[in-house]
Design a protein around this motif. Structure first.
Motif, short mmCIF file in Angstrom:
data_model
loop_
_atom_site.label_atom_id
_atom_site.label_comp_id
_atom_site.label_asym_id
_atom_site.label_seq_id
_atom_site.Cartn_x
_atom_site.Cartn_y
_atom_site.Cartn_z
N LEU A 166 -1.61 3.96 7.70
CA LEU A 166 -0.28 4.09 7.00
C LEU A 166 -0.16 2.93 6.45
N VAL A 167 0.51 2.60 5.10
CA VAL A 167 0.65 1.64 4.41
C VAL A 167 1.63 0.90 4.65
N TRP A 168 2.38 -0.42 4.94
CA TRP A 168 3.61 -1.00 4.78
C TRP A 168 3.84 -2.04 3.35
N ASP A 169 4.83 -2.13 3.26
CA ASP A 169 5.84 -2.82 2.35
C ASP A 169 6.37 -4.14 2.19
N MET A 170 5.73 -5.10 2.33
CA MET A 170 5.79 -6.07 2.53
C MET A 170 7.08 -6.64 2.08
#
Length: 444
Positions: A192-196
Protein backbone atom coordinates in the motif's frame (compact mmCIF):
# COMPACT_ATOMS: atom_id res chain seq x y z
CA UNK A 1 20.49 -14.20 33.34
CA UNK A 2 22.21 -17.43 32.39
CA UNK A 3 25.80 -16.34 31.97
CA UNK A 4 27.90 -13.22 31.54
CA UNK A 5 30.34 -13.82 28.71
CA UNK A 6 32.94 -11.35 29.90
CA UNK A 7 36.50 -12.12 30.88
CA UNK A 8 38.37 -10.39 33.66
CA UNK A 9 35.43 -9.53 35.93
CA UNK A 10 36.62 -8.75 39.44
CA UNK A 11 33.25 -7.86 40.94
CA UNK A 12 29.54 -7.81 40.07
CA UNK A 13 26.51 -6.29 41.76
CA UNK A 14 22.72 -6.33 41.17
CA UNK A 15 20.59 -3.21 41.30
CA UNK A 16 18.08 -3.13 44.21
CA UNK A 17 15.25 -4.19 41.87
CA UNK A 18 17.43 -6.85 40.15
CA UNK A 19 16.80 -5.31 36.72
CA UNK A 20 20.46 -4.54 36.12
CA UNK A 21 23.84 -6.09 36.82
CA UNK A 22 26.99 -4.00 36.97
CA UNK A 23 30.47 -5.47 36.77
CA UNK A 24 34.01 -4.12 36.78
CA UNK A 25 37.33 -5.30 35.44
CA UNK A 26 40.66 -3.60 36.04
CA UNK A 27 39.94 -1.08 33.29
CA UNK A 28 36.22 -1.28 32.43
CA UNK A 29 32.76 -0.80 33.90
CA UNK A 30 30.00 -2.89 32.32
CA UNK A 31 26.23 -2.90 32.78
CA UNK A 32 23.87 -5.69 31.74
CA UNK A 33 20.12 -5.78 31.69
CA UNK A 34 18.80 -8.81 33.58
CA UNK A 35 16.38 -10.31 31.05
CA UNK A 36 15.49 -13.08 33.50
CA UNK A 37 13.74 -10.41 35.55
CA UNK A 38 11.22 -9.62 32.80
CA UNK A 39 7.85 -11.19 32.18
CA UNK A 40 8.38 -11.69 28.48
CA UNK A 41 12.08 -12.23 27.67
CA UNK A 42 12.68 -11.21 24.04
CA UNK A 43 12.67 -14.22 21.74
CA UNK A 44 15.37 -12.69 19.53
CA UNK A 45 18.07 -12.39 22.16
CA UNK A 46 20.99 -14.75 22.51
CA UNK A 47 21.89 -14.75 26.25
CA UNK A 48 25.55 -15.34 25.42
CA UNK A 49 25.77 -12.38 23.04
CA UNK A 50 25.81 -9.38 25.32
CA UNK A 51 25.98 -6.93 22.41
CA UNK A 52 22.58 -8.03 21.10
CA UNK A 53 20.37 -6.59 23.77
CA UNK A 54 21.52 -7.35 27.31
CA UNK A 55 24.80 -5.41 27.61
CA UNK A 56 23.96 -1.72 27.94
CA UNK A 57 27.26 -0.07 28.80
CA UNK A 58 30.94 -0.85 28.24
CA UNK A 59 32.84 2.10 29.68
CA UNK A 60 36.66 2.31 29.72
CA UNK A 61 38.15 3.35 33.07
CA UNK A 62 41.52 4.70 34.02
CA UNK A 63 43.96 1.84 34.73
CA UNK A 64 45.04 3.72 37.88
CA UNK A 65 41.50 3.55 39.32
CA UNK A 66 41.47 -0.18 40.14
CA UNK A 67 37.67 -0.06 40.76
CA UNK A 68 35.93 -1.99 43.55
CA UNK A 69 32.77 -1.81 45.70
CA UNK A 70 30.59 -0.99 42.69
CA UNK A 71 26.93 -0.15 43.34
CA UNK A 72 23.89 0.87 41.26
CA UNK A 73 21.58 3.64 42.45
CA UNK A 74 18.57 3.34 40.11
CA UNK A 75 16.65 6.10 41.93
CA UNK A 76 19.42 8.64 41.26
CA UNK A 77 20.31 7.12 37.89
CA UNK A 78 23.98 6.70 38.76
CA UNK A 79 26.61 4.01 39.31
CA UNK A 80 29.25 4.49 41.97
CA UNK A 81 32.48 2.70 42.75
CA UNK A 82 35.57 3.13 44.88
CA UNK A 83 38.75 4.05 43.07
CA UNK A 84 42.37 5.03 43.67
CA UNK A 85 42.80 2.49 46.44
CA UNK A 86 39.66 3.66 48.23
CA UNK A 87 40.72 7.31 48.33
CA UNK A 88 37.85 8.51 46.13
CA UNK A 89 34.30 7.65 45.06
CA UNK A 90 33.61 7.79 41.33
CA UNK A 91 30.09 8.52 40.07
CA UNK A 92 28.92 7.54 36.58
CA UNK A 93 25.80 9.23 35.17
CA UNK A 94 23.74 6.32 33.76
CA UNK A 95 20.30 7.90 33.92
CA UNK A 96 19.48 7.26 30.26
CA UNK A 97 20.21 3.56 30.71
CA UNK A 98 18.69 2.98 34.13
CA UNK A 99 15.46 4.93 33.51
CA UNK A 100 14.72 3.79 29.94
CA UNK A 101 11.33 2.12 29.50
CA UNK A 102 11.96 -1.28 27.92
CA UNK A 103 9.38 -3.23 25.96
CA UNK A 104 10.12 -6.95 26.10
CA UNK A 105 7.62 -7.80 23.40
CA UNK A 106 9.05 -7.95 19.91
CA UNK A 107 7.18 -5.09 18.27
CA UNK A 108 7.57 -3.67 14.77
CA UNK A 109 9.74 -0.54 14.62
CA UNK A 110 8.51 2.98 13.91
CA UNK A 111 9.96 4.73 10.88
CA UNK A 112 10.88 8.45 10.70
CA UNK A 113 10.54 10.34 7.44
CA UNK A 114 13.78 11.57 5.78
CA UNK A 115 13.13 15.11 7.01
CA UNK A 116 12.20 13.99 10.53
CA UNK A 117 8.82 15.73 10.36
CA UNK A 118 6.67 12.58 10.43
CA UNK A 119 6.95 9.23 12.17
CA UNK A 120 5.08 6.16 10.90
CA UNK A 121 3.97 4.02 13.85
CA UNK A 122 2.83 0.46 12.98
CA UNK A 123 -0.33 -0.99 14.47
CA UNK A 124 -1.30 -4.67 14.32
CA UNK A 125 -5.04 -5.36 14.45
CA UNK A 126 -5.94 -9.00 14.02
CA UNK A 127 -4.17 -10.04 10.84
CA UNK A 128 -3.92 -6.53 9.42
CA UNK A 129 -1.10 -4.04 9.57
CA UNK A 130 -1.74 -0.28 9.40
CA UNK A 131 0.34 2.80 10.20
CA UNK A 132 -0.42 5.87 12.24
CA UNK A 133 1.36 8.85 10.69
CA UNK A 134 2.20 11.30 13.46
CA UNK A 135 3.97 14.63 13.75
CA UNK A 136 7.34 13.76 15.26
CA UNK A 137 7.53 16.85 17.43
CA UNK A 138 4.00 16.99 18.82
CA UNK A 139 2.77 13.43 18.36
CA UNK A 140 -0.34 14.80 16.60
CA UNK A 141 -2.08 12.22 14.39
CA UNK A 142 -1.85 13.21 10.73
CA UNK A 143 -3.56 10.17 9.28
CA UNK A 144 -3.92 6.39 9.44
CA UNK A 145 -3.25 4.11 6.49
CA UNK A 146 -5.73 1.34 5.67
CA UNK A 147 -4.89 -2.09 7.04
CA UNK A 148 -3.06 -4.59 4.83
CA UNK A 149 -3.91 -8.24 5.49
CA UNK A 150 -1.17 -10.72 6.36
CA UNK A 151 -1.12 -14.50 6.54
CA UNK A 152 -3.59 -16.02 9.03
CA UNK A 153 -1.93 -17.32 12.17
CA UNK A 154 1.27 -15.30 11.72
CA UNK A 155 2.08 -11.94 13.27
CA UNK A 156 2.53 -9.31 10.55
CA UNK A 157 5.99 -7.74 10.53
CA UNK A 158 6.28 -4.53 8.53
CA UNK A 159 8.52 -3.48 5.70
CA UNK A 160 8.11 0.20 4.91
CA UNK A 161 9.81 3.21 3.33
CA UNK A 162 9.29 6.91 2.68
CA UNK A 163 10.21 8.46 -0.64
CA UNK A 164 13.33 10.69 -0.33
CA UNK A 165 11.17 13.83 -0.45
CA UNK A 166 8.71 12.43 2.13
CA UNK A 167 5.73 12.66 -0.26
CA UNK A 168 4.91 8.94 -0.40
CA UNK A 169 4.95 6.18 2.19
CA UNK A 170 4.90 2.49 1.11
CA UNK A 171 4.31 -0.44 3.45
CA UNK A 172 3.52 -4.12 3.47
CA UNK A 173 3.44 -6.85 6.12
CA UNK A 174 6.02 -9.60 5.77
CA UNK A 175 4.56 -12.67 7.47
CA UNK A 176 7.36 -15.00 8.39
CA UNK A 177 7.20 -18.47 9.94
CA UNK A 178 9.52 -19.12 12.92
CA UNK A 179 12.44 -19.80 10.56
CA UNK A 180 11.91 -17.30 7.76
CA UNK A 181 15.04 -18.48 5.98
CA UNK A 182 13.14 -21.64 5.06
CA UNK A 183 9.86 -19.85 4.33
CA UNK A 184 7.42 -21.63 2.09
CA UNK A 185 5.71 -19.92 -0.82
CA UNK A 186 3.25 -17.28 0.37
CA UNK A 187 -0.11 -16.10 -1.01
CA UNK A 188 -0.36 -12.85 -2.94
CA UNK A 189 1.16 -9.86 -1.19
CA UNK A 190 -0.14 -6.28 -1.15
CA UNK A 191 1.95 -3.11 -0.97
CA UNK A 192 0.00 0.00 0.00
CA UNK A 193 1.25 3.49 -0.88
CA UNK A 194 0.01 6.53 1.05
CA UNK A 195 0.14 10.11 -0.26
CA UNK A 196 1.34 12.33 2.60
CA UNK A 197 0.29 15.56 0.84
CA UNK A 198 -3.24 14.45 -0.02
CA UNK A 199 -3.56 12.22 3.06
CA UNK A 200 -5.09 9.33 1.18
CA UNK A 201 -4.04 6.04 -0.47
CA UNK A 202 -2.10 6.56 -3.70
CA UNK A 203 -1.69 2.96 -4.88
CA UNK A 204 -2.45 -0.63 -3.89
CA UNK A 205 0.01 -3.01 -5.56
CA UNK A 206 -0.80 -6.71 -5.70
CA UNK A 207 2.14 -9.01 -6.26
CA UNK A 208 1.84 -12.29 -8.09
CA UNK A 209 0.53 -15.13 -5.94
CA UNK A 210 3.28 -17.36 -4.59
CA UNK A 211 6.01 -14.74 -4.83
CA UNK A 212 7.96 -14.01 -1.68
CA UNK A 213 7.24 -10.63 -0.05
CA UNK A 214 9.64 -7.75 -0.73
CA UNK A 215 12.23 -6.89 1.89
CA UNK A 216 13.21 -4.03 1.84
CA UNK A 217 11.07 -1.47 -0.02
CA UNK A 218 11.87 1.85 -1.74
CA UNK A 219 9.42 4.34 -3.23
CA UNK A 220 10.11 7.12 -5.74
CA UNK A 221 8.10 10.24 -6.44
CA UNK A 222 7.96 10.11 -10.24
CA UNK A 223 6.26 13.33 -11.25
CA UNK A 224 3.61 13.11 -8.55
CA UNK A 225 3.06 9.37 -8.96
CA UNK A 226 4.65 6.69 -6.77
CA UNK A 227 6.83 3.91 -8.16
CA UNK A 228 7.70 1.17 -5.67
CA UNK A 229 10.80 -1.00 -5.76
CA UNK A 230 11.71 -3.96 -3.61
CA UNK A 231 14.19 -6.77 -3.18
CA UNK A 232 12.40 -10.08 -3.76
CA UNK A 233 14.61 -13.08 -2.99
CA UNK A 234 17.87 -11.99 -4.67
CA UNK A 235 16.43 -9.64 -7.30
CA UNK A 236 15.48 -5.96 -7.41
CA UNK A 237 11.94 -5.56 -8.74
CA UNK A 238 9.90 -2.65 -10.03
CA UNK A 239 6.81 -3.69 -8.07
CA UNK A 240 4.56 -1.02 -9.56
CA UNK A 241 5.13 -2.35 -13.09
CA UNK A 242 5.78 -5.97 -12.02
CA UNK A 243 9.15 -6.40 -13.70
CA UNK A 244 12.61 -7.44 -12.45
CA UNK A 245 15.45 -4.95 -12.76
CA UNK A 246 18.31 -7.32 -11.91
CA UNK A 247 18.93 -11.01 -12.65
CA UNK A 248 18.88 -13.62 -9.86
CA UNK A 249 22.07 -13.59 -7.79
CA UNK A 250 24.03 -16.47 -6.34
CA UNK A 251 25.61 -16.24 -2.91
CA UNK A 252 25.24 -13.13 -0.77
CA UNK A 253 22.86 -10.52 -2.17
CA UNK A 254 21.84 -6.99 -1.27
CA UNK A 255 19.69 -6.40 1.80
CA UNK A 256 19.51 -2.57 1.80
CA UNK A 257 18.54 0.06 -0.77
CA UNK A 258 19.17 3.81 -0.91
CA UNK A 259 17.62 6.26 -3.36
CA UNK A 260 19.47 9.35 -4.49
CA UNK A 261 17.34 12.35 -3.42
CA UNK A 262 17.80 14.32 -6.66
CA UNK A 263 18.69 11.89 -9.44
CA UNK A 264 17.32 8.53 -10.55
CA UNK A 265 20.00 6.38 -8.91
CA UNK A 266 19.52 3.42 -6.61
CA UNK A 267 22.45 2.14 -4.54
CA UNK A 268 22.47 -1.30 -2.93
CA UNK A 269 24.61 -2.31 0.02
CA UNK A 270 26.50 -4.89 -2.03
CA UNK A 271 28.01 -2.09 -4.14
CA UNK A 272 25.51 -2.28 -7.03
CA UNK A 273 24.25 1.00 -8.50
CA UNK A 274 21.24 1.07 -10.85
CA UNK A 275 19.78 3.74 -13.11
CA UNK A 276 16.02 4.05 -12.62
CA UNK A 277 13.51 3.33 -13.99
CA UNK A 278 15.26 1.04 -16.50
CA UNK A 279 17.50 -0.74 -14.00
CA UNK A 280 20.58 -0.16 -16.17
CA UNK A 281 23.66 -1.35 -14.28
CA UNK A 282 26.02 1.54 -13.56
CA UNK A 283 28.22 -0.28 -11.07
CA UNK A 284 28.43 -3.99 -10.31
CA UNK A 285 28.51 -5.43 -6.83
CA UNK A 286 31.74 -5.77 -4.82
CA UNK A 287 33.02 -8.42 -2.45
CA UNK A 288 32.97 -6.29 0.69
CA UNK A 289 30.91 -7.22 3.73
CA UNK A 290 27.24 -6.34 3.54
CA UNK A 291 26.47 -3.56 5.98
CA UNK A 292 23.35 -2.95 8.04
CA UNK A 293 22.87 0.71 7.09
CA UNK A 294 23.32 3.15 4.23
CA UNK A 295 22.02 6.65 3.47
CA UNK A 296 22.46 9.61 1.11
CA UNK A 297 23.01 13.16 2.29
CA UNK A 298 20.09 15.52 1.68
CA UNK A 299 21.84 17.09 -1.31
CA UNK A 300 22.88 13.70 -2.66
CA UNK A 301 26.56 14.69 -2.73
CA UNK A 302 27.59 11.83 -0.42
CA UNK A 303 26.57 8.24 0.21
CA UNK A 304 27.46 6.70 3.57
CA UNK A 305 27.63 2.89 3.84
CA UNK A 306 28.30 0.89 7.00
CA UNK A 307 30.43 -2.02 5.85
CA UNK A 308 29.65 -4.45 8.69
CA UNK A 309 33.05 -4.13 10.40
CA UNK A 310 32.40 -0.93 12.36
CA UNK A 311 33.64 1.36 9.58
CA UNK A 312 31.57 3.86 7.61
CA UNK A 313 32.59 4.25 3.97
CA UNK A 314 31.87 7.50 2.12
CA UNK A 315 31.31 7.81 -1.64
CA UNK A 316 30.40 10.62 -3.98
CA UNK A 317 26.73 10.80 -4.89
CA UNK A 318 27.19 8.82 -8.10
CA UNK A 319 29.27 6.23 -6.16
CA UNK A 320 31.99 6.49 -8.79
CA UNK A 321 34.77 7.29 -6.33
CA UNK A 322 35.44 6.82 -2.60
CA UNK A 323 35.55 9.91 -0.41
CA UNK A 324 37.13 8.42 2.69
CA UNK A 325 36.22 6.28 5.66
CA UNK A 326 35.13 7.09 9.20
CA UNK A 327 37.12 4.83 11.50
CA UNK A 328 37.55 4.89 15.25
CA UNK A 329 35.51 6.25 18.10
CA UNK A 330 33.39 3.11 18.44
CA UNK A 331 34.10 0.55 21.18
CA UNK A 332 35.03 -3.03 20.37
CA UNK A 333 32.94 -5.90 21.59
CA UNK A 334 33.98 -7.93 24.63
CA UNK A 335 35.78 -10.44 22.39
CA UNK A 336 37.63 -7.71 20.51
CA UNK A 337 35.40 -7.70 17.44
CA UNK A 338 34.12 -4.36 16.10
CA UNK A 339 30.55 -3.29 16.80
CA UNK A 340 28.52 -3.03 13.60
CA UNK A 341 26.80 0.24 12.72
CA UNK A 342 23.05 -0.33 12.35
CA UNK A 343 21.64 3.15 11.60
CA UNK A 344 22.87 6.26 9.78
CA UNK A 345 21.45 9.76 9.21
CA UNK A 346 22.85 12.96 7.71
CA UNK A 347 21.97 16.37 9.11
CA UNK A 348 19.99 18.62 6.74
CA UNK A 349 23.13 20.59 5.80
CA UNK A 350 25.11 17.39 5.19
CA UNK A 351 27.93 18.42 7.53
CA UNK A 352 27.13 15.96 10.32
CA UNK A 353 26.53 12.22 10.20
CA UNK A 354 24.89 10.36 13.08
CA UNK A 355 25.80 6.69 13.43
CA UNK A 356 24.12 4.26 15.82
CA UNK A 357 25.42 0.79 16.47
CA UNK A 358 24.35 -2.64 17.62
CA UNK A 359 25.56 -1.96 21.15
CA UNK A 360 23.39 1.14 21.51
CA UNK A 361 26.15 3.70 20.99
CA UNK A 362 25.55 6.84 18.93
CA UNK A 363 28.35 8.99 17.53
CA UNK A 364 28.28 12.26 15.61
CA UNK A 365 30.84 12.76 12.84
CA UNK A 366 31.98 16.03 11.32
CA UNK A 367 31.99 15.24 7.60
CA UNK A 368 34.34 18.02 6.32
CA UNK A 369 37.11 16.99 8.73
CA UNK A 370 36.16 13.26 8.92
CA UNK A 371 36.51 13.41 12.70
CA UNK A 372 34.25 12.34 15.53
CA UNK A 373 32.44 15.08 17.47
CA UNK A 374 32.81 14.80 21.21
CA UNK A 375 31.83 11.80 23.28
CA UNK A 376 29.05 9.32 22.42
CA UNK A 377 25.54 10.63 22.96
CA UNK A 378 23.70 9.38 26.05
CA UNK A 379 21.50 6.43 25.09
CA UNK A 380 19.52 3.63 26.69
CA UNK A 381 22.05 1.02 25.57
CA UNK A 382 19.46 -0.49 23.25
CA UNK A 383 20.39 -1.49 19.69
CA UNK A 384 19.82 1.56 17.48
CA UNK A 385 17.33 0.82 14.69
CA UNK A 386 16.59 4.22 13.13
CA UNK A 387 17.97 7.77 13.31
CA UNK A 388 16.63 11.00 11.83
CA UNK A 389 17.61 14.64 12.30
CA UNK A 390 14.95 17.28 12.82
CA UNK A 391 14.35 19.69 9.97
CA UNK A 392 16.49 22.37 11.67
CA UNK A 393 19.26 19.91 12.56
CA UNK A 394 19.05 20.85 16.24
CA UNK A 395 17.86 17.48 17.50
CA UNK A 396 18.15 13.78 16.68
CA UNK A 397 15.23 11.34 16.76
CA UNK A 398 16.31 7.90 17.99
CA UNK A 399 14.50 4.58 17.87
CA UNK A 400 15.87 1.51 19.63
CA UNK A 401 14.95 -2.14 19.20
CA UNK A 402 13.16 -2.42 22.55
CA UNK A 403 12.85 1.10 23.96
CA UNK A 404 10.50 3.98 23.31
CA UNK A 405 11.49 6.58 20.70
CA UNK A 406 13.34 9.53 22.14
CA UNK A 407 14.71 12.87 20.95
CA UNK A 408 18.21 14.03 21.81
CA UNK A 409 18.80 17.80 21.75
CA UNK A 410 22.04 18.73 19.98
CA UNK A 411 22.19 22.54 20.04
CA UNK A 412 24.81 23.79 22.56
CA UNK A 413 22.33 26.07 24.31
CA UNK A 414 19.92 23.16 24.81
CA UNK A 415 22.69 20.94 26.15
CA UNK A 416 23.84 23.67 28.53
CA UNK A 417 20.29 24.11 29.82
CA UNK A 418 19.96 20.36 30.33
CA UNK A 419 23.25 20.20 32.29
CA UNK A 420 22.18 23.12 34.45
CA UNK A 421 18.84 21.45 35.15
CA UNK A 422 20.61 18.27 36.19
CA UNK A 423 23.53 19.61 38.19
CA UNK A 424 22.97 23.30 38.85
CA UNK A 425 25.60 26.00 38.73
CA UNK A 426 29.10 25.66 40.19
CA UNK A 427 29.72 27.16 43.59
CA UNK A 428 32.62 29.57 44.01
CA UNK A 429 34.62 26.84 45.71
CA UNK A 430 34.00 24.37 42.89
CA UNK A 431 34.87 27.03 40.34
CA UNK A 432 38.17 27.74 42.09
CA UNK A 433 38.96 24.00 42.14
CA UNK A 434 38.09 23.16 38.54
CA UNK A 435 38.49 26.46 36.63
CA UNK A 436 41.06 28.42 38.66
CA UNK A 437 42.30 30.50 35.71
CA UNK A 438 38.91 32.04 34.93
CA UNK A 439 36.96 34.66 36.85
CA UNK A 440 33.84 33.24 38.57
CA UNK A 441 30.47 33.70 36.91
CA UNK A 442 27.07 32.09 37.27
CA UNK A 443 26.97 29.97 34.10
CA UNK A 444 23.38 28.84 34.69
Amino acid sequence: MDELAQRGLTEVCFSPDSRFVVGVTNDRLLVWRNTRNTRNPPDWQDPYNEWDGSMLLNLPLSPQDKPFSVRIDTAAGVIRYMGMGGRTVRTINARDILTAVWDDKKRPPSLPSPTGHVTAVPRNTGHKLSYELRDTGTGHLIGTTPGVRSLPGRAPQPVAAFSPDGRFFASTPVSRPPDHRNASVTPSQHVLVWDMDLRRPAADITMRRGRQPPDPLAVVNAGGKPVVYGIVSTQVWDLTNSKPLTPPREGMSATRMALHPRTSLMALNDGTVLKLPTGRLLRDRTERDLGDAMTYSTSGDLLAVADGSGRILLYDGATTSPRGALVGGEPDGPDGTPVAVTALAFSPDGRTLAAGNRAGGIRLWDIPSRTVIGAPLPTSGDRVRTLAFSADGQSLHIRGASTRPRTQLLAPEHLAAELCARFGSLTRGQWTTYIPDEEYRDIC
